[in-house]
Write a protein that holds these residues in place. Structure first.
Motif, short mmCIF file in Angstrom:
data_model
loop_
_atom_site.label_atom_id
_atom_site.label_comp_id
_atom_site.label_asym_id
_atom_site.label_seq_id
_atom_site.Cartn_x
_atom_site.Cartn_y
_atom_site.Cartn_z
N THR A 17 7.38 12.72 -0.49
CA THR A 17 7.13 12.42 -1.81
C THR A 17 7.99 11.40 -2.46
O THR A 17 9.02 11.41 -1.85
CB THR A 17 7.15 13.78 -2.91
N HIS A 51 -1.85 5.04 4.67
CA HIS A 51 -1.86 4.85 3.11
C HIS A 51 -1.56 6.30 2.78
O HIS A 51 -1.91 6.71 1.77
CB HIS A 51 -3.24 4.77 2.83
N CYS A 52 -0.59 7.13 3.45
CA CYS A 52 -0.40 8.28 3.04
C CYS A 52 1.30 8.77 3.30
O CYS A 52 1.69 8.25 4.25
CB CYS A 52 -1.11 9.48 3.74
N GLU A 53 1.85 9.20 2.37
CA GLU A 53 3.58 9.27 2.73
C GLU A 53 3.85 10.55 3.26
O GLU A 53 3.06 11.81 2.94
CB GLU A 53 4.07 9.45 1.13
N ARG A 75 0.58 -1.18 -0.13
CA ARG A 75 -0.02 0.06 -0.11
C ARG A 75 1.12 1.47 0.00
O ARG A 75 1.87 1.37 0.64
CB ARG A 75 -0.92 0.14 1.23
N THR A 76 0.63 2.05 -1.15
CA THR A 76 1.22 3.29 -0.94
C THR A 76 0.33 4.39 -1.16
O THR A 76 -1.01 4.16 -1.28
CB THR A 76 2.27 3.50 -2.27
N ARG A 77 0.58 5.85 -1.38
CA ARG A 77 -0.35 6.64 -1.47
C ARG A 77 -1.04 6.66 -2.90
O ARG A 77 -2.10 7.34 -3.08
CB ARG A 77 0.30 8.15 -1.32
N ARG A 78 -0.46 5.96 -3.83
CA ARG A 78 -0.93 5.59 -5.19
C ARG A 78 -1.72 4.47 -5.05
O ARG A 78 -2.28 4.50 -6.10
CB ARG A 78 0.16 5.39 -5.95
N HIS A 83 5.56 6.12 9.65
CA HIS A 83 4.69 7.12 9.37
C HIS A 83 3.34 7.10 10.00
O HIS A 83 2.84 5.80 10.17
CB HIS A 83 4.45 7.19 7.74
N HIS A 123 6.05 3.04 2.13
CA HIS A 123 4.92 1.70 1.87
C HIS A 123 4.58 1.10 3.21
O HIS A 123 5.19 1.21 4.12
CB HIS A 123 5.38 0.88 0.62
#
Length: 172
Positions: free
Chosen positions: A161, A156-158, A104-107, A152, A126
């Motif tokens: 960037t 699901h948010c970085e 899972r990533t921000r994408r 973090h 991730h």
């Protein structure tokens, strides 16, 4: 004079040893680290007997170290995850050896099946989770060796960037 034999045209490279590159004892490029992970994945005798499953925490074992890198073996029972994190100044290659993991990533979320490799740069955040019903095993190569794994807080948010495209997926 034309010839179908390149050796007649160019000569035998083995006759000019100063042109041959000596084989490296340890990987030094991204491609070589990917190759190391693939060769370890293919040789189950180097890791299969070491795998343990722990229902209370993710199990991990440092499989190998070399100049500027280290290789880790991890097991994941259903429901276990890493939490959202990055790898500090380390780049890496994640290879799924058995089972299926979710990244899972921000994408978004991506399923990583056995044989899938992910290559990532420093700062790539991730979360890796075993959402499946069966255990999974993964191999992680970090270069330089892992010295930190900042967590973090936002799911699901970085916090940072993704550097130049983030991670790449390779399949065997």
């Amino acid at each position: 004079m034309n010839s179908d034999n390149d050796l007649q045209i160019a000569g035998d490279i083995l006759e000019v040893p100063h042109l041959l590159q000596p084989p490296r004892a340890h990987p030094a490029t991204v491609a070589e680290f990917v190759g190391l992970a693939r060769s370890l994945a293919a040789d189950r005798s180097q890791w299969e007997h070491l795998v343990r499953y722990d229902a209370t925490t993710r199990w991990y074992h440092r499989l190998r170290t070399g100049p500027g890198y280290e290789v880790w073996l991890l097991s994941w029972v259903p429901g276990q995850g890493s939490g959202l994190h990055d790898h500090g100044r380390s780049s890496g290659v994640l290879t799924v050896l058995e089972g299926t993991l979710s990244e899972r990533t921000r994408r978004g979320t991506r399923a990583l099946e056995a044989g899938t490799q992910r290559v990532f740069a420093p700062g790539y955040a991730h979360e890796v989770v075993n959402d499946a019903l069966d255990p999974a095993v993964s191999l992680h190569v970090y270069y330089p060796g892992l010295t930190e794994m900042p967590m973090h807080t936002a799911p699901h948010c970085e916090a940072r960037t993704e550097p130049r495209g983030g991670a790449r997926t390779l399949t065997a």
